[in-house]
Design a protein around this motif. Structure first.
Motif, PDB file in Angstrom:
ATOM      1  N   ASP A 289      -1.030  -1.775 -20.694  1.00 21.46           N
ATOM      2  CA  ASP A 289      -1.851  -0.653 -20.238  1.00 21.46           C
ATOM      3  C   ASP A 289      -2.867  -0.233 -21.286  1.00 21.46           C
ATOM      4  N   ARG A 304      -2.176   8.500 -13.626  1.00 27.43           N
ATOM      5  CA  ARG A 304      -2.546   7.308 -12.863  1.00 27.43           C
ATOM      6  C   ARG A 304      -2.167   7.510 -11.391  1.00 27.43           C
ATOM      7  N   PRO A 306      -0.791   6.045  -8.097  1.00 24.87           N
ATOM      8  CA  PRO A 306      -0.094   4.818  -7.686  1.00 24.87           C
ATOM      9  C   PRO A 306      -0.907   4.070  -6.615  1.00 24.87           C
ATOM     10  N   HIS A 309      -1.614  -2.107  -4.537  1.00 20.24           N
ATOM     11  CA  HIS A 309      -2.103  -3.379  -5.089  1.00 20.24           C
ATOM     12  C   HIS A 309      -2.012  -4.532  -4.091  1.00 20.24           C
ATOM     13  N   LEU A 347       2.091  -6.630 -12.933  1.00 23.61           N
ATOM     14  CA  LEU A 347       2.695  -5.919 -11.803  1.00 23.61           C
ATOM     15  C   LEU A 347       4.079  -6.484 -11.460  1.00 23.61           C
ATOM     16  N   ASN A 350       7.155  -6.055 -13.967  1.00 17.12           N
ATOM     17  CA  ASN A 350       7.510  -4.683 -14.304  1.00 17.12           C
ATOM     18  C   ASN A 350       8.188  -4.096 -13.061  1.00 17.12           C
ATOM     19  N   LEU A 353       7.099  -0.699 -11.681  1.00 16.28           N
ATOM     20  CA  LEU A 353       5.740  -0.683 -11.122  1.00 16.28           C
ATOM     21  C   LEU A 353       5.706  -1.395  -9.768  1.00 16.28           C
ATOM     22  N   GLU A 356       7.185   0.870  -7.265  1.00 16.28           N
ATOM     23  CA  GLU A 356       6.216   1.941  -6.962  1.00 16.28           C
ATOM     24  C   GLU A 356       5.154   1.423  -5.983  1.00 16.28           C
ATOM     25  N   SER A 357       4.723   0.191  -6.202  1.00 19.94           N
ATOM     26  CA  SER A 357       3.663  -0.329  -5.331  1.00 19.94           C
ATOM     27  C   SER A 357       4.200  -0.550  -3.912  1.00 19.94           C
TER      28      SER A 357
END
Ligand code: NDP
Ligand code: ENO
Length: 426
Positions: A289, A304, A306, A309, A347, A350, A353, A356-357
């Motif tokens: 990051d 940030r 979310p 992606h 992405l 992690n 992350l 979250e996506s």
């Protein structure tokens, strides 16, 4: 002193870069572009020792020992048909176009049989330092002596030479270039369709959003024919770009339908196959990051937003469906591909992350209209490439290009710096 003369037909951005590097290394260069550029080129290269500008490709072909065609991929057959027969006896001919099937076909069709063929392809743009970047060499029809000469000539770029057949080259670059570009072209198309400048929206600033934004602008600031040629003329690219569009569509439908479990299964299976099977577990991430935040075109927000992606999820899904291991393609990677792979890895490796996506994809509707346009765009570019339609490719490209044009100078500056710093890390 070696008396070998290198010919360059096509003194556009890449041809000029080649001419400068070769002459700086002490090689004699005979070069030309189309007739209308003769005087401008003569002026531009007048003070540079060892470079002689010719009126056309006949003069270059008759006088040079190793001739490199550096013209638009779409034009290669026409240009070789024009000058090929004038090639000096026993000379070597090669091309620097981004797609080798049509180039090699043109050489076989139009060159005299005593002429040898060794092609190349620098896997980077004209403003990137060639040092350590991949340089593909294709020994198509050549004696050891001629092949060695080409290698000796190109040594001055300091690039990493990768020896491939034309077919291997096209299969790998369909992934490293054509599909990568399709993803970024689609992002630009979607932003334009929604009348957005992404750097003005907090949800597209900072972290991996910077890569999406900077690379998209970088691509649109270039000439359309480079991207059209390498996608439309590459026999492997259509299938791969179509799969990317299908992956985008499938995942978008799962999001719309709220099918969380199915979406999660599909994405995580794809991620496991692409990243774990490639033995990346335990390897450090290519990007961070902190490394990414510094290359923003807009102000980085404190928090940030979310993002689901979709463009990245679909890329990994596409690799999985096509059984592509992207790390195997590093040998033919461009800086853009390495950044693209770097952000997908960021992405997918992690878990927080990635979760979250997936949650954002199902629960948060902020991106729905962006994703709708992105899905249309991916399919539109895929159709355009499948139909082999250069003129509608150009129209689509140039419309979006003019929309983003005011920000090109800054995006190029930030993008160059981003590539310089991050590409070392990838
Ligand atoms: N740009 C990039 O990042 C990279 C490009 N490539 C490949 O390299 C090749 C060149 O690209 P690039 O330099 O960017 O493109 P450019 O458009 O800048 O250069 C191509 C040049 O060739 C000229 N040309 C066309 N026909 C003839 C002819 N009959 N005789 C002499 N010159 C001619 C063109 O003139 P006109 O414009 O008048 O048609 C143009 O000046 C392409 O095939 C591209 O795919 C490879 C790696 C990177
Ligand atoms: O890095 C990229 O993908 C680029 O956009 C620059 C580029 C364009 C065409 C090539 O054949 C090689 C490199």
């Amino acid at each position: 002193m070696d008396q070998t003369i290198i010919g360059i037909i096509g003194m556009g951005l890449m041809g000029k870069m080649y001419a400068r590097k070769l002459s700086a290394a002490g090689w004699r260069v005979h070069a030309c572009d189309t007739r209308d550029k003769l005087e401008v080129l003569e002026q531009e290269f007048s003070g540079i020792p060892g470079i002689v500008i010719y009126e056309d490709g006949y003069g270059v072909s008759r006088s040079s020992d190793y001739i490199i065609y550096s013209v638009e991929a779409e034009a290669i057959d026409k240009v070789v048909a024009q000058y090929g027969r004038a090639t000096k006896k026993h000379a070597i001919v090669g091309g620097q176009t981004s797609c080798k099937a049509p180039e090699v076909a043109a050489f076989e069709r139009h060159l005299p049989s005593d002429v040898e063929i060794v092609s190349c392809h620098s896997l980077h743009g004209p403003n990137v330092d060639p040092k350590d970047q991949p340089l593909v060499i294709i020994r198509h029809r050549a004696s050891q002596e001629s092949y060695d000469l080409v290698r000796k000539v190109l040594l001055c770029f300091g690039s990493k030479m990768v020896v491939l057949t034309a077919e291997e080259h096209d299969r790998i670059t369909a992934d490293t270039q054509a599909v990568t570009h399709a993803a970024f072209l689609s992002m630009g198309t979607a932003w334009r369709a929604n009348n957005q400048f992404p750097w003005e929206l907090t949800r597209y600033v900072g972290g991996i959003e910077n890569v999406k934004c900077n690379i998209t602008l970088r691509i649109y600031s270039n000439k359309w024919h480079v991207y059209a040629g390498l996608a439309i003329l590459n026999p492997s690219a259509k299938k791969q770009i179509r799969q990317y569009a299908e992956s985008v569509t499938d995942l978008y439908k799962l999001m719309l339908g709220g099918h969380k479990r199915e979406l999660e299964n599909r994405i995580k299976t794809a991620g496991r196959v692409v990243f774990d099977a490639a033995g990346r577990e335990g390897e450090p991430l290519m990007l961070s990051d902190e490394a990414l935040d510094q290359f923003s075109l807009g102000k980085v927000p404190k928090e940030r937003t979310p993002n689901n992606h979709l463009s990245l999820l679909a890329m990994v899904d596409c690799w999985w469906k096509l059984r592509i291991v992207p790390y195997d393609h590093m040998i033919c990677s461009t800086p853009l591909f390495r950044l693209w792979l770097g952000v997908t890895e960021y992405l997918f490796r992690n878990p927080a992350l990635l979760d979250e996506s997936i949650n954002t994809a199902i629960e948060d509707h902020t991106f729905r209209s962006d994703d709708l346009e992105f899905t249309f765009a991916a399919r539109g570019w895929s159709d355009c490439v499948s139909f082999g339609d250069f003129s509608s490719y150009r129209d689509r490209f140039e419309q979006i290009q003019s929309y983003f044009a005011p920000r090109f100078p800054e995006a190029t500056r930030v993008g160059n710096e981003m590539i310089r710093v991050l590409v070392e890390k990838t």
